[in-house]
Design an enzyme around this catalytic site. Sequence first.
Site, PDB file in Angstrom:
ATOM      1  N   ASP A  89       0.856  -1.182   0.000  1.00 29.62           N
ATOM      2  CA  ASP A  89       0.000   0.000   0.000  1.00 29.62           C
ATOM      3  C   ASP A  89       0.896   1.238   0.000  1.00 29.62           C
ATOM      4  O   ASP A  89       2.098   1.154   0.222  1.00 29.62           O
ATOM      5  CB  ASP A  89      -0.974  -0.014   1.172  1.00 29.62           C
ATOM      6  CG  ASP A  89      -0.284  -0.040   2.523  1.00 29.62           C
ATOM      7  OD1 ASP A  89       0.924   0.222   2.571  1.00 29.62           O
ATOM      8  OD2 ASP A  89      -0.953  -0.322   3.523  1.00 29.62           O
ATOM      9  N   ASP A 264      -7.562  -7.883   0.659  1.00 28.85           N
ATOM     10  CA  ASP A 264      -6.607  -8.026   1.758  1.00 28.85           C
ATOM     11  C   ASP A 264      -7.301  -7.613   3.045  1.00 28.85           C
ATOM     12  O   ASP A 264      -8.230  -6.807   3.021  1.00 28.85           O
ATOM     13  CB  ASP A 264      -5.375  -7.137   1.543  1.00 28.85           C
ATOM     14  CG  ASP A 264      -5.639  -5.700   1.983  1.00 28.85           C
ATOM     15  OD1 ASP A 264      -5.305  -5.359   3.134  1.00 28.85           O
ATOM     16  OD2 ASP A 264      -6.212  -4.918   1.193  1.00 28.85           O
TER      17      ASP A 264
END
Length: 381
Positions: A89, A264
């Site tokens: 991320d 996720d």
Amino acid sequence: MKYELQTTDGRARRGRLIFERGVVETPAFMPVGTYGTVKGMTPEEVKDTGAQILLGNTFHLWLRPGQEIMKLHGDLHDFMQWHGPILTDSGGFQVFSLGDIRKITEQGVHFRNPINGDSIFLSPEKSMEIQHDLGSDIVMIFDECTPYPADWDYAKRSMEMSLRWAKRSRQRFDELENKNALFGIIQGSVYEDLRDVSVKGLVDIGFDGYAVGGLAVGEPKEDMHRILEHVCPQIPEDKPRYLMGVGKPEDLVEGVRRGVDMFDCVMPTRNARNGHLFVTDGVVKIRNAKYKDDVSPLDEHCDCYTCRNYSRAYLHHLDRCNEILGARLNTIHNLRYYQRLMAGLRQAIEEGKLEHFVVDFYQRIGKPIPPLAEKDVAAGN
């Protein structure tokens, strides 16, 4: 990275992501390795659960151990000894969760290091540089994760700034000659018109995949489903779709029904450490006293190391004694449960029997099936 769409069932998609480091069969769930580790697990154990790709956290790895330590090893794969694909991320979600100790400007975000109090600045360009050093197979753009609730005006300003940051992320990514994949992140809160602008703007810039951000941040499930139903058909069919930070097993099922390819969440690992275990028929809260003399396996349908070797009574005992092994065995099971769920979804899509799978799944956990929008029902006919 290359994405191959193999077959569909309604809106649901069965495909594969092809990387130099391996192939990821989709729909896929990515375990979270925030600090370069899936908590309590070796990379070999994570792989044995069926995980094909991991998520790493740019923000935390930037603060500790830092880019220079990472580069001494090569990259994140070498550092943590996971040789499959890794998605990182951008750090945006963590920065924006800092609240009062951060200040947002057009250039980026100024904030206090939560570890030592130092003043730090993170921008789209810096995020691209960190992720380049991490060797991420999938890099995420730097964006503002719009909080919930947010009124339309705030959500519009936030989404528009995220689009400007997306352009800057794309430019710096290209300047670094990064040969890996870059994903855009669709924002706009619960407002369909803002999501439309975000999708179009990101597609015009051009990315290797598209994430739906700003969901699973407290909004009602009906809003999450509605936004997915609205947004997913607008994403180019030949690009993967990633729902960030989701979630519960039923959230994965509903995301897949609406066309999502990747997920996720920390839930399977965090819940495992708290004795909250996912099984075929729902949830086992292993610290409950009723399991102290239960000699049956945790889940008779599961083939994980934990279920093949240990009883519920033993897991209960480990939990009550705060033994590290208990958290490890629980984590092995929960991660395997998630991977078995995804494998079942992939097979159901291949066979054109997704809705049969969905009916059986909800009957087993004792919950009603959330309705699909009429257009999605029609797509399944």
